[in-house]
Design a protein around this motif. Sequence first.
Motif, mmCIF file in Angstrom:
data_model
loop_
_atom_site.group_PDB
_atom_site.id
_atom_site.type_symbol
_atom_site.label_atom_id
_atom_site.label_comp_id
_atom_site.label_asym_id
_atom_site.label_seq_id
_atom_site.Cartn_x
_atom_site.Cartn_y
_atom_site.Cartn_z
ATOM 1 N N LYS A 63 54.738 20.662 75.102
ATOM 2 C CA LYS A 63 54.078 21.171 73.939
ATOM 3 C C LYS A 63 53.354 22.446 74.479
ATOM 4 C CE LYS A 63 53.640 16.968 71.614
ATOM 5 N NZ LYS A 63 55.152 16.954 70.926
ATOM 6 N N VAL A 64 53.024 23.300 73.628
ATOM 7 C CA VAL A 64 52.502 24.509 73.863
ATOM 8 C C VAL A 64 50.957 24.224 73.450
ATOM 9 C CG1 VAL A 64 52.279 26.913 73.011
ATOM 10 C CG2 VAL A 64 54.619 25.792 72.979
ATOM 11 N N PHE A 65 50.217 24.798 74.457
ATOM 12 C CA PHE A 65 48.717 24.553 74.395
ATOM 13 C C PHE A 65 48.021 25.931 74.786
ATOM 14 C CE2 PHE A 65 49.611 24.070 78.842
ATOM 15 C CZ PHE A 65 48.720 24.716 79.176
ATOM 16 N N PRO A 66 47.074 26.267 73.616
ATOM 17 C CA PRO A 66 46.399 27.362 73.750
ATOM 18 C C PRO A 66 45.954 27.890 75.349
ATOM 19 C CG PRO A 66 45.253 26.203 72.210
ATOM 20 C CD PRO A 66 46.317 25.150 72.934
ATOM 21 N N ALA A 67 46.254 29.034 75.846
ATOM 22 C CA ALA A 67 45.740 29.277 77.207
ATOM 23 C C ALA A 67 45.589 30.819 77.142
ATOM 24 C CB ALA A 67 46.893 28.772 78.370
ATOM 25 N N ARG A 68 44.880 31.211 78.170
ATOM 26 C CA ARG A 68 44.458 32.475 78.418
ATOM 27 C C ARG A 68 44.276 32.717 79.880
ATOM 28 N NH1 ARG A 68 41.093 35.845 74.222
ATOM 29 N NH2 ARG A 68 42.480 34.556 72.906
ATOM 30 N N LEU A 69 44.935 33.601 80.542
ATOM 31 C CA LEU A 69 44.640 34.077 81.928
ATOM 32 C C LEU A 69 44.194 35.735 82.029
ATOM 33 C CD1 LEU A 69 48.105 32.534 83.444
ATOM 34 C CD2 LEU A 69 45.669 31.493 83.590
ATOM 35 N N TYR A 70 43.339 35.865 82.867
ATOM 36 C CA TYR A 70 42.671 37.112 82.944
ATOM 37 C C TYR A 70 43.005 37.631 84.414
ATOM 38 C CZ TYR A 70 40.044 36.083 78.728
ATOM 39 O OH TYR A 70 39.617 35.787 77.360
ATOM 40 N N GLY A 71 43.304 38.589 84.434
ATOM 41 C CA GLY A 71 43.571 39.256 85.868
ATOM 42 C C GLY A 71 43.246 40.822 85.947
ATOM 43 N N LYS A 72 43.707 41.281 87.102
ATOM 44 C CA LYS A 72 43.446 42.841 87.113
ATOM 45 C C LYS A 72 44.775 43.231 87.942
ATOM 46 C CE LYS A 72 38.553 43.678 87.222
ATOM 47 N NZ LYS A 72 38.661 44.511 86.112
ATOM 48 N N THR A 73 45.208 44.559 87.569
ATOM 49 C CA THR A 73 46.376 45.080 88.264
ATOM 50 C C THR A 73 46.042 45.899 89.565
ATOM 51 O OG1 THR A 73 46.113 47.254 87.027
ATOM 52 C CG2 THR A 73 47.534 45.642 86.004
ATOM 53 N N GLU A 74 46.699 46.213 90.476
ATOM 54 C CA GLU A 74 46.776 46.742 91.605
ATOM 55 C C GLU A 74 45.723 47.893 91.563
ATOM 56 O OE1 GLU A 74 50.088 47.199 93.879
ATOM 57 O OE2 GLU A 74 50.425 44.974 93.994
ATOM 58 N N SER A 75 46.118 48.651 90.222
ATOM 59 C CA SER A 75 45.475 49.893 90.044
ATOM 60 C C SER A 75 43.786 49.731 89.535
ATOM 61 C CB SER A 75 46.150 50.807 89.342
ATOM 62 O OG SER A 75 46.353 50.323 87.908
ATOM 63 N N GLY A 76 43.444 48.256 89.071
ATOM 64 C CA GLY A 76 42.046 48.023 88.585
ATOM 65 C C GLY A 76 42.180 47.781 87.002
ATOM 66 N N GLY A 77 43.340 48.143 86.378
ATOM 67 C CA GLY A 77 43.510 47.697 84.895
ATOM 68 C C GLY A 77 43.213 46.324 84.528
ATOM 69 N N ASN A 78 42.782 45.837 83.362
ATOM 70 C CA ASN A 78 42.504 44.470 83.102
ATOM 71 C C ASN A 78 43.841 43.992 82.371
ATOM 72 O OD1 ASN A 78 39.706 44.295 83.839
ATOM 73 N ND2 ASN A 78 39.166 45.389 81.947
ATOM 74 N N VAL A 79 43.909 42.743 82.648
ATOM 75 C CA VAL A 79 45.260 42.179 82.124
ATOM 76 C C VAL A 79 44.917 40.708 81.547
ATOM 77 C CG1 VAL A 79 47.570 41.059 82.655
ATOM 78 C CG2 VAL A 79 46.833 42.851 83.762
ATOM 79 N N GLU A 80 45.561 40.597 80.452
ATOM 80 C CA GLU A 80 45.342 39.377 79.644
ATOM 81 C C GLU A 80 46.505 38.814 79.135
ATOM 82 O OE1 GLU A 80 42.922 37.723 75.862
ATOM 83 O OE2 GLU A 80 42.630 39.628 76.432
#
Length: 82
Positions: A63-80
């Motif tokens: 089943k698909v469930f709502p999930a969200r991951l946050y991170g940062k790139t090596e250059s400091g950019g935000n990733v979602e």
Amino acid sequence: MRSLSNYDFALPDDLIAGKPLEQREASRMLIVDRSAASYDDAEFQRLPEILRPDDLLVLNNTKVFPARLYGKTESGGNVEVF
């Protein structure tokens, strides 16, 4: 080495399934024939005529469930990631 930019493409919202079809047999599937190096876009209801006796069918009932991951790139950019 492959670049992530190879996977960048525009996907219109109307092509993203938000819920299952009422007539589930009208769902679409992609048939890949490796020996012929061909692809076929087909309706799921054709599955019984496509399968051969020696084929292996793998079912995914996760089943698909709502999930969200946050991170940062090596250059400091935000990733979602959803």
